[in-house]
Design an enzyme around this catalytic site. Structure first.
Site, PDB file in Angstrom:
ATOM      1  CG  ASP A 183      -0.450   0.020   2.483  1.00  0.00           C
ATOM      2  OD1 ASP A 183       0.745  -1.164   2.732  1.00  0.00           O
ATOM      3  OD2 ASP A 183      -0.450   0.561   3.563  1.00  0.00           O
ATOM      4  CD  GLU A 213       4.216   0.788   6.351  1.00  0.00           C
ATOM      5  OE1 GLU A 213       4.870   0.752   7.700  1.00  0.00           O
ATOM      6  OE2 GLU A 213       4.000   1.365   5.672  1.00  0.00           O
TER       7      GLU A 213
END
Length: 434
Positions: free
Chosen positions: A83, A147
């Site tokens: 991400d 994350e």
């Protein structure tokens, strides 16, 4: 050594992953699955058997294992997140999800945080498959979701629900280490992360007596909150040296021929000049107010006001951190952790750190490798629940003038192709010997 195809593929994969928009806006608003499938296809092409795992549909993680030649050796975790943080296209020189390659540079959101490292991992593993290389120890590869938010759909989910996939792993490597830091005086430093400050994101709530904005009100929630936020923002946190930071200061002092006087660390930091930026944020805890939320009409005093604070604390200081917040908020404001994760330390005298140092020095003999502690955090926090010691090691050789730290979450995030080539060579060298 990594072959020509690996050098070409790391550029192709960095660009390809950037083109997959995995913007994490928080609150579950993200979809990493296309990026996980992209990585899985390339790992499968290298003869591995990647496993896709989701806690929430579309929030996909990928795990694969490479068997080593020594079954008695501990396994090594190599992980990267899929991400990225949001990007406003209007602010950029190129579209942030174009993955454009121009003038020897790959542009786009994730170029340094951290689709470059994801691409390095893929390129190295595929090169090994072509060459028939097997590492000494088992290597577990993990590409994670979430994350950039809470990690609940990513490394937290993997650590809590699928610990068996990481059986035997005692150490791990991931982002934010082994990059070139130019000190402005001709020296090149390569900091390798061996610690992280803990995450203490705070929600402050002030309560008072609601009323008309024109009336006297000694129980104004906004005033109470503003006073607490000001106290927190102006607080001077005391010096706290952890073993990792002490080691960083010792090695930096040696590079500059300075006696490391720990009785006056602030003065020592001044003597280090620009290199002090590697450690100055980690000699103390911190708490920075970031968000305010109060009221619903200009002439109405609200009964409640809320603020958020980004707090970070060093290993061994969490109790002091919470006691300080109790004092600073005072009797009229309550606080709680909106998100909380542990602080980490890793030994800098361990064989694995020595091997990372040797890998960097082989391809950057002019550089000075030093340990450091990250001011923020990574997925290593969640994986530490499994007893995995984490290091930051995503090697990049950067030209002077390219501010690596500013590119994290910044506008015009980009990475030079030569930096990616260096990263593949160093990562390959390290993982072969790890």
């Amino acid at each position: 050594m990594a072959d020509r195809q690996a050098l070409d593929e790391v550029v192709e994969f960095t660009s390809g992953l950037i083109r997959v928009d995995t913007t994490n806006r928080g609150g579950g608003d993200c979809r990493e699955r296309p990026a996980a499938e992209y990585a899985a296809e390339r790992l499968a092409g290298a003869g591995l058997e990647p496993v896709l795992l989701e806690r929430t549909p579309g929030r996909t993680n990928l795990v694969a294992r490479i068997e080593g030649t020594d079954p008695s050796a501990d396994a090594l975790l190599v992980h990267g997140h899929l991400d990225v943080v949001p990007a406003q296209a209007a602010d950029w020189s190129v579209h942030p999800f174009s993955g454009e390659i121009r003038d020897g540079v790959v542009w786009g959101r994730g170029a340094v945080d951290m689709k470059n490292m994801d691409a390095m991992i893929l390129a190295v593993v595929r090169a090994w498959a072509r060459e028939g290389v097997r590492p000494r120890r088992d290597i577990v590869l993990a590409f994670t979701a979430d994350e950039e938010a809470s990690a609940e759909d990513g490394s937290g989910f993997l650590a809590d629900e699928h610990p068996g996939l990481f059986e035997g792993c005692t150490e791990g490597v991931s982002e934010s280490g082994a990059f070139t830091f130019h000190d402005g005086a001709g020296r090149q430093l390569y900091p390798i992360a061996a610690g992280e400050r803990g995450t203490g994101w705070l929600k402050l709530t002030a309560r008072g007596r609601a009323g008309h904005g024109s009336k006297v009100n000694q129980e104004n929630a906004v005033t109470r909150l503003a006073a607490a936020v000001t106290r927190i923002g102006e607080h001077e946190w005391p010096l706290r040296l952890t073993p990792t930071v002490r080691a960083a200061l010792t090695e930096l002092a040696a590079v500059y021929g300075i006696e490391p006087d720990f009785r006056d660390v602030d003065r020592l930091l001044e003597k280090l000049g620009p290199a002090a930026a590697l450690v100055e944020a980690t000699v103390r805890n911190s708490a920075n107010p970031t968000m305010l939320d109060a009221g619903y009409k200009l002439n109405v005093i609200p009964g409640e006001a809320v603020a958020y604070v980004d707090g970070r604390y060093l290993p061994g200081t969490e109790e002091e951190f919470t006691a300080t917040l109790d004092h600073l908020t005072g009797p009229d404001v309550s606080w709680e952790f909106a998100h909380r994760e542990v602080a980490l330390q890793a030994p800098v005298d361990a064989p694995t750190f020595a091997k990372m140092r040797a890998a960097v020095e082989e391809f950057a003999p002019e550089g000075h490798v030093v340990p450091y502690c990250m001011s923020g955090g990574t997925d290593a926090k969640q994986f530490s629940r499994l007893g995995i010691t984490g290091y930051g090691f995503a090697p990049l050789k950067l030209p002077e003038g390219l501010d690596y730290q500013a590119l994290f979450h910044g506008v015009d995030e980009r990475v030079p192709i030569e930096a990616l080539h260096f990263g593949v060579r160093v990562l390959d060298r390290f993982l072969r010997t790890a």
